[in-house]
Motif scaffolding. Structure first.
Motif, PDB file in Angstrom:
ATOM      1  N   ASP A   1       0.897  -1.157  -0.115  1.00 12.78           N
ATOM      2  CA  ASP A   1       0.060  -0.035  -0.019  1.00 12.78           C
ATOM      3  C   ASP A   1       0.824   1.328  -0.065  1.00 12.78           C
ATOM      4  O   ASP A   1       1.340   1.772   1.037  1.00 12.78           O
ATOM      5  CB  ASP A   1      -1.074   0.023   1.281  1.00 12.78           C
ATOM      6  N   LEU A   2       1.111   1.971  -0.995  1.00 13.78           N
ATOM      7  CA  LEU A   2       1.876   3.205  -1.294  1.00 13.78           C
ATOM      8  C   LEU A   2       0.846   4.086  -1.109  1.00 13.78           C
ATOM      9  O   LEU A   2       0.288   4.537  -2.368  1.00 13.78           O
ATOM     10  CB  LEU A   2       2.687   2.909  -2.376  1.00 13.78           C
ATOM     11  N   VAL A   3       0.780   4.816  -0.157  1.00 13.30           N
ATOM     12  CA  VAL A   3      -0.432   5.873  -0.027  1.00 13.30           C
ATOM     13  C   VAL A   3      -0.311   7.356  -0.640  1.00 13.30           C
ATOM     14  O   VAL A   3      -0.885   7.984  -1.189  1.00 13.30           O
ATOM     15  CB  VAL A   3      -0.796   6.294   1.608  1.00 13.30           C
ATOM     16  N   ARG A   4       1.253   7.550  -0.680  1.00 13.12           N
ATOM     17  CA  ARG A   4       1.549   8.846  -1.201  1.00 13.12           C
ATOM     18  C   ARG A   4       1.753   8.804  -2.733  1.00 13.12           C
ATOM     19  O   ARG A   4       2.056   7.653  -3.200  1.00 13.12           O
ATOM     20  CB  ARG A   4       2.856   9.521  -0.413  1.00 13.12           C
ATOM     21  N   PRO A   5       1.915   9.859  -3.440  1.00 15.95           N
ATOM     22  CA  PRO A   5       2.113   9.679  -4.835  1.00 15.95           C
ATOM     23  C   PRO A   5       3.384   9.179  -5.377  1.00 15.95           C
ATOM     24  O   PRO A   5       4.614   9.567  -4.596  1.00 15.95           O
ATOM     25  CB  PRO A   5       1.656  10.889  -5.497  1.00 15.95           C
ATOM     26  N   VAL A   6       3.545   8.391  -6.472  1.00 19.17           N
ATOM     27  CA  VAL A   6       4.545   8.004  -7.137  1.00 19.17           C
ATOM     28  C   VAL A   6       4.571   8.357  -8.535  1.00 19.17           C
ATOM     29  O   VAL A   6       3.358   8.448  -9.100  1.00 19.17           O
ATOM     30  CB  VAL A   6       4.963   6.450  -7.012  1.00 19.17           C
ATOM     31  N   SER A   7       5.732   8.293  -9.356  1.00 15.23           N
ATOM     32  CA  SER A   7       5.533   8.535 -10.639  1.00 15.23           C
ATOM     33  C   SER A   7       4.850   7.259 -11.725  1.00 15.23           C
ATOM     34  O   SER A   7       5.038   6.260 -10.819  1.00 15.23           O
ATOM     35  CB  SER A   7       6.910   9.019 -11.378  1.00 15.23           C
TER      36      SER A   7
END
Length: 586
Positions: A338-344
């Motif tokens: 779960d990657l809650v913050r934005p990624v490219s």
């Protein structure tokens, strides 16, 4: 007798002995089984006799006697209190000039007070005895301790009886002495705890946390430490922080199984630096880290916990780029991410391509403001095949185009796509159309998955595009959630509602999603008044000849209830006849 005949006879006897031994073994097994069945029968008979036998009959008779005694004491107490009130009134009317009468009334009042006190004590004693006898009559008191302990274990956090409860063990110890002793003897009850921290204190208090850890003995530990929103900790002389509480758990780091650390003030140490340099964390399987920023000095501390050999469930909530830290994790063994913050987009695809065992994942892909890759390296178009992925949640800030073009999820059952409104609110004129039907269709065709849940939120999907998706997922779809909090277009039009209205034709039904049992329509309905109610009725109160599955839950928020007066009235009537339809009103 010839030697050949003698040999035949010996062989025959040998065979008979073998058969006899086999029969004896079967008899032994049957006897053991019979004994077990007999013991089970005797135990059941004990319970039955216990409910109606002489002992229980005597107990019920004792309870009846105590109830009679309690009623008698209460009656006497009521009469004495009435006398007390009468004498108090009389004393108030006696003149101060008659000291003898006053002295007599005071003496009577004192006797009355003593009688009231005695009767009150007697009533309390009878009530305690009555409660004890009534509790002994309870069937649960006659359960064997082994069975009762298994019931207690169902009260563990995350169980289906008391989900997420952290106070269940304490409640069990407060029922009675026998329950307290049993609860204290089960380490599993004390192996999970949730702590909330402010700069002034923590809840539960630190001594209770230490006692909790002591009672958990050698059990794997699951704990959460959450810093609540609070004043600046730097203004407090000795502030309570997540790091100061984590110190209590560090000596048991080898038992950490599930850890959640939620920090409010990222300027303070995380507490992970307190872990020994050689800490292996071999039991850690689930990790949830929520902290606004991590510093470079935190890297060695994070490395120790992210390199846990059995870590397979990771939640990363931070503005610090996850790509800097995910390279530490063995992503090949991750089952939940779960990657809650934005990624490219590049990080999104790179991480997915390495998670071969992933079963559930959540991503937020940010396209606005990201510098495109203008390197001379050829564009990677190889498919990303994740055969175990069943739940995929994707949030995007601009448009869905090209994000799904390499993905193949053959086991996908839950698909959730969200649009972040930030870009659309800042520059609505230049905002591209979010939903890419060709991209979605190609993804579903490649995956050949049996989708059971479709959840789209603020994705600016047209009714034609939604119908296209529903036609593809129709045979298996069970849950449909369309949320349109801010978008102007309402995709639930007459065409969509009619397509979802159940048909009575069993040979070739013309309606979509016959297995649908959950429906949420949130500010997205623009159909003609009455059609929505027709559709819900066909699935909520179906006739015998209807072929649709009965829905179990419906949630609807209409953007303009005045335009759906008939729908509202009929839906309320359907709910009255069979509860489960929620009409949200704002």
């Amino acid at each position: 007798m010839t030697p050949e005949q003698a040999e035949d006879i010996r062989q025959l006897l040998h065979n008979e002995e073998h058969v006899l031994a086999s029969l004896n073994a079967e008899i032994k097994e049957a006897t053991a089984l019979l004994e077990k069945i007999t013991r089970d029968r005797d135990a059941l008979q004990e319970i039955i006799v216990g409910k109606s036998g002489p002992h229980m009959a005597a107990l019920r008779a004792g309870i009846e006697e105590k109830e009679k005694e309690l009623r008698r004491v209460q009656k006497e107490s009521k009469a004495v209190k009435a006398s007390w009130d009468r004498m108090c009134r009389e004393r108030g009317m006696v003149a101060e000039s008659d000291p003898d009468l006053l002295k007599h009334l005071d003496f009577e009042l004192e006797l009355c007070r003593q009688t009231v006190q005695r009767l009150q004590n007697e009533e309390d004693s009878v009530q305690v005895s009555l409660d004890s006898q009534r509790s002994a009559l309870s069937p649960i008191r006659r359960l064997p301790l082994e069975i009762l302990s298994e019931i207690f274990k169902l009260c563990l956090p995350g169980s289906y009886i008391i989900p997420k409860s952290r106070s269940a063990p304490l409640l069990l110890t407060q029922v009675c002495g026998s329950w307290r002793r049993l609860a204290l003897s089960i380490p599993q009850l004390w192996s999970s705890i949730s702590v909330e921290v402010t700069v002034q204190r923590c809840r539960p208090p630190l001594p209770l946390i230490e006692l909790w850890l002591q009672r958990s003995m050698t059990q794997p530990l699951s704990f959460a430490i959450t810093e609540l929103e609070q004043e600046d900790a730097r203004e407090i002389a000795d502030p309570v922080t997540a790091a100061s509480i984590l110190k209590t758990f560090v000596p048991a780091h080898h038992r950490w199984a599930s850890v959640k650390l939620e920090y409010h003030d990222w300027r303070w140490p995380s507490g992970l630096e307190q872990l020994p340099q050689d800490a292996l964390l071999d039991s850690l399987e689930k990790l949830d880290l929520q902290r606004e920023y991590w510093f470079k000095d935190d890297f060695p501390d994070l490395k120790r916990i992210l390199q846990a050999s059995r870590l397979h469930d990771l939640t990363w909530h931070s503005r610090s780029p996850p790509s800097d830290y995910l390279q530490i994790v063995n992503i090949l063994q991750l089952t939940h991410l779960d990657l809650v913050r934005p990624v490219s987009k590049d990080v999104f695809l790179d991480v997915l391509s390495g998670c071969r065992a992933i079963e559930s994942c959540t991503f937020f892909v940010q396209l606005v403001g990201r510098i495109p890759d203008d390197s001379n390296h050829p564009l990677d178009t190889s498919p990303i095949v994740l055969p175990h992925l069943h739940t995929f949640e994707l949030t995007v800030d601009m448009a869905l185009t090209t994000l799904l073009s390499r993905l193949v999820f053959s086991s996908l059952t839950t698909l959730q796509i969200n649009r972040l409104d930030e870009f659309f609110l800042i520059n609505p004129i230049n905002a591209p159309h979010f939903w890419d039907q060709e991209e979605v269709n190609a993804f579903l065709v490649r995956s050949q998955c049996s989708l059971r849940t479709l959840d789209v939120r603020d994705v600016e999907i047209s009714s034609a595009e939604l119908l296209d998706v529903l036609k593809f997922t129709s045979p298996t779809l069970q849950q449909l959630n369309i949320t349109n909090e801010r978008a102007k277009d309402n995709c639930i039009t007459d065409d969509v509602v009619r397509a979802l209205t159940a048909s009575s034709s069993s040979s070739d039904p013309a309606f979509l999603c016959p297995q649908l049992d959950y429906l949420k329509l949130w500010r997205c309905v623009s159909s003609t008044d009455g059609l929505l109610a027709d559709m819900v009725q066909s699935r909520w109160l179906p006739r015998e000849e209807d072929t649709a599955k009965r829905m179990r839950l419906v949630i609807i928020l209409l953007r303009d209830e005045e335009c759906h007066a008939t729908d509202v009235a009929r839906l309320k009537e359907f709910h009255r006849r069979r509860p489960g339809i929620t009409l949200v009103r704002r």
